[in-house]
Design an enzyme around this catalytic site. Structure first.
Site, PDB file in Angstrom:
ATOM      1  NE  ARG A  92      -1.292   2.438   2.990  1.00 21.15           N
ATOM      2  CZ  ARG A  92      -0.855   3.533   3.594  1.00 21.15           C
ATOM      3  NH1 ARG A  92      -0.771   4.680   2.920  1.00 21.15           N
ATOM      4  NH2 ARG A  92      -0.458   3.504   4.851  1.00 21.15           N
ATOM      5  CB  CYS A 144       3.467  10.908   2.193  1.00 18.47           C
ATOM      6  SG  CYS A 144       1.877  11.755   2.058  1.00 18.47           S
ATOM      7  CG  ASN A 148       7.631   3.899   3.810  1.00 19.07           C
ATOM      8  OD1 ASN A 148       7.226   4.567   4.746  1.00 19.07           O
ATOM      9  ND2 ASN A 148       6.957   3.775   2.675  1.00 19.07           N
TER      10      ASN A 148
END
Length: 468
Positions: free
Chosen positions: A176, A401, A410
Site C-alpha cells: 500500500r 507520501c 520508508n
C-alpha cells in the site's frame, strides 16, 4: 611481542593445514581460514551452484543457522574456534601454547549422525547452531533460525538492550504505502504475488491496499481485485486503508477483515492530504469507527507528521498526543506514529513518545519511520528502548507520501529485521524469503533494492559463488 606470536601462530597453522589433509578440505584455499569471520567458514561450496537464490541467502546470511555438510568436509575432522578476549592461547600443542594469540583451536572427530553444536558470536549476539551430518547430507531437513540463544541479549551492552522487547511485530506496508505513489501502474498480478511472497516470509501483518478515490491515488484503483485475490491467504492479517465511510463500506464488501484510518498532527498537512482539518477528520473517523464496531472489524489508526510537517515545520508533541488519544478513545486497537517526511532524530522522537505514552499505553503504539535523512533505524532503536514493540516498514524501502515533497523512502523491512536479529529480538520473519520478495518487486519496478542489508547480503553471496 604479541604480534610476533600472531605471526608465528599463523605460520604454524599454515603448515598444519597444508601438511594435514584431515584438517581442511582440498577445495578450500588455506588463506581462506585466515580471512573469513566465524560466520564465513567453508560450508560445502560444491553444493552452491545447484542451490536457488533464496537457499543461498538463507544459507549464507548473517542470521541463518547453517549446518556443515559432511560430504564437503570429507567425513573427516571438524574444526572449532572460540574467540576470546585474552592474550593467552590454549592448544594441545604445548609449544604453540607458549605464544600469545587471541584465539584458541581444538579439533575432534564427529561420527556420522552425531549432533554438532557451535557457538557463533556475531554482532553482539550468540546463536547456537545445531544440525546432524546425516540430515545436512541430503539438504532435505535443513532448518534456519534467526533467533538468539536463551540468554537473549545478554551479550549486548545493557545500555543498548535495556527495555528492548523480546519480540517485535513487523507491520509490512509495502503493497500500500510502498506502491501508492509509483507513477507507472503496477499490474494487479504483481501486487498479488508480492503480497503472497511477504506472507510466505512470516510477516504477521501485510497492509494490502487502500480503498481511496482513484482520482487521488490511481495506483490503488484495483483495490477490490487485489482483495479478491488475497482474501484466501492464511498466516497473516491483511488490513486496508479506508479514508471515509464510503471507503470502509467498499472494503467490507470486498472482504476486508481489518481497516485503518489516517489522521495528522499537522493542520496544514491534514488539509493538503485528506482535504479537511484535524477536527473534521476526527469526526469523519468516528463514523468509520462506529460502523467498524457494528461489523466487528478492527480499526488501526495512523497519525502522520508526528515530529515534523513539510509545511509547518516542527510539530509539538502535545499535538501528537491529542490526536493519538482521540483515535484511541474512538476504538482504535493500535495507533501508528508516522514520521512522514523522515526528519526525526532520536532527539525529537523521544519527547514525542514520552508525550504520547503519557496518554496511551505503549503496547497500543507502533512507529512508522521514513529514512529520508538516514535516521530510521536509530529512531526505531530508541523507540524499542522506550517499550515500543510494533514497527511499520516497507519491503525494499519502497514508498513515501505522495503529498510530502522529499518523503520517499520508508525504512526497508529487510534492514529492520536484520537489525532486530542482531539485537537478539524475535520477529518470526525469514530474512531470506524477505530479501527474495524485495528483489522481486525491485526488479519489476526497474530499480535497485533500497535495502542496504539486502544489497550487502546479495553481494556477499555473489562473491562467494565467484570463488568456486
Amino acid at each position: 611481542m604479541q604480534w610476533n606470536g600472531v605471526r608465528r601462530a599463523h605460520s604454524i597453522w599454515c603448515k598444519r593445514l597444508t601438511n594435514n589433509t584431515h584438517l581442511h578440505h582440498p577445495s578450500i584455499p588455506v588463506s581462506h581460514f585466515f580471512t573469513m569471520s566465524s560466520l564465513e567458514e567453508p560450508l560445502s561450496f560444491d553444493k552452491l551452484p545447484s542451490m536457488s537464490t533464496m537457499d543461498r541467502i538463507q544459507r549464507f546470511s548473517s542470521g541463518a543457522c547453517r549446518p556443515r555438510d559432511d560430504v564437503g568436509m570429507g567425513h573427516r575432522w571438524i574444526e572449532g574456534r572460540d574467540c576470546t578476549t585474552s592474550n593467552s592461547c590454549i592448544d594441545d600443542d604445548k609449544s604453540f601454547a607458549k605464544e600469545s594469540f587471541p584465539w584458541r583451536r581444538h579439533t575432534r572427530k564427529l561420527s556420522e549422525g552425531e549432533h554438532m553444536f557451535r557457538n557463533i558470536s556475531f554482532a553482539g549476539r550468540t546463536s547456537t547452531v545445531s544440525g546432524t551430518l546425516r540430515e545436512s547430507k541430503s539438504f532435505k531437513e535443513q532448518k534456519y533460525s534467526t533467533f538468539s540463544n536463551e540468554n537473549g541479549t545478554s551479550h549486548i551492552s545493557n545500555k543498548i538492550s535495556k527495555g528492548i522487547p523480546k519480540f517485535v511485530k513487523i507491520v509490512e506496508v509495502g503493497p500500500r504505502d510502498g506502491l501508492q505513489n509509483e507513477k507507472n501502474i503496477v499490474p494487479t498480478s504483481v501486487k498479488v504475488e508480492l503480497i503472497q511472497r511477504l506472507v510466505s516470509s512470516g510477516l504477521p501483518v501485510v497492509e494490502a491496499t487502500s480503498f481511496v478515490s482513484p482520482k487521488w491515488v490511481p495506483q490503488l484503483a484495483d483495490a477490490k481485485d487485489v482483495m479478491d485475490a488475497v482474501n484466501t491467504l492464511d498466516g497473516a492479517r491483511l488490513p486496508v486503508l479506508t479514508p471515509n465511510l464510503k471507503g470502509f463500506q467498499a472494503a467490507v464488501s470486498a472482504g476486508a477483515k481489518e481497516v485503518a484510518i489516517f489522521a495528522s498532527a499537522s493542520e496544514s498537512f491534514s488539509l493538503s492530504n485528506i482535504n479537511c482539518t484535524i477536527e473534521e477528520s476526527l469526526l469523519r473517523y468516528r463514523v468509520v469507527a462506529t460502523a467498524a464496531k457494528e461489523h466487528s472489524v478492527p480499526v488501526r489508526g495512523y497519525v502522520s507528521c508526528v515530529v515534523g510537517c513539510p509545511v509547518e515545520g516542527p510539530v509539538l508533541p502535545s499535538k501528537v498526543a491529542y490526536v493519538v488519544k482521540e483515535l484511541y478513545d474512538m476504538g482504535c486497537f493500535e495507533i501508528s506514529l508516522g514520521d512522514t517526511i523522515g526528519i526525526g532524530t532520536p532527539g525529537s522522537v523521544v519527547p514525542m513518545l514520552e508525550a504520547v505514552m503519557a496518554v496511551v499505553p505503549a503496547d497500543k503504539l507502533a512507529v512508522h519511520f521514513h529514512d529520508t535523512y538516514g535516521q530510521a533505524l536509530a529512531n526505531i532503536l530508541v523507540s524499542l528502548q522506550m517499550g515500543i514493540s510494533i514497527v511499520d516498514s516497507s519491503i525494499a524501502g519502497l514508498g513515501g507520501c505522495p503529498y510530502a515533497k522529499g518523503a520517499s523512502g520508508n525504512v526497508a523491512t529487510e534492514d529492520v529485521v536484520y537489525m532486530l536479529n542482531g539485537l537478539g529480538v524475535h520477529t518470526n520473519v525469514d530474512l531470506g524469503k524477505l530479501i527474495a520478495a524485495g528483489d522481486f518487486i525491485s526488479k519489476h519496478l526497474g530499480r535497485p533494492n533500497g535495502s542496504k542489508a539486502a544489497v550487502a547480503l546479495n553481494r556477499r553471496i555473489t562473491a562467494d559463488a565467484s570463488k568456486i
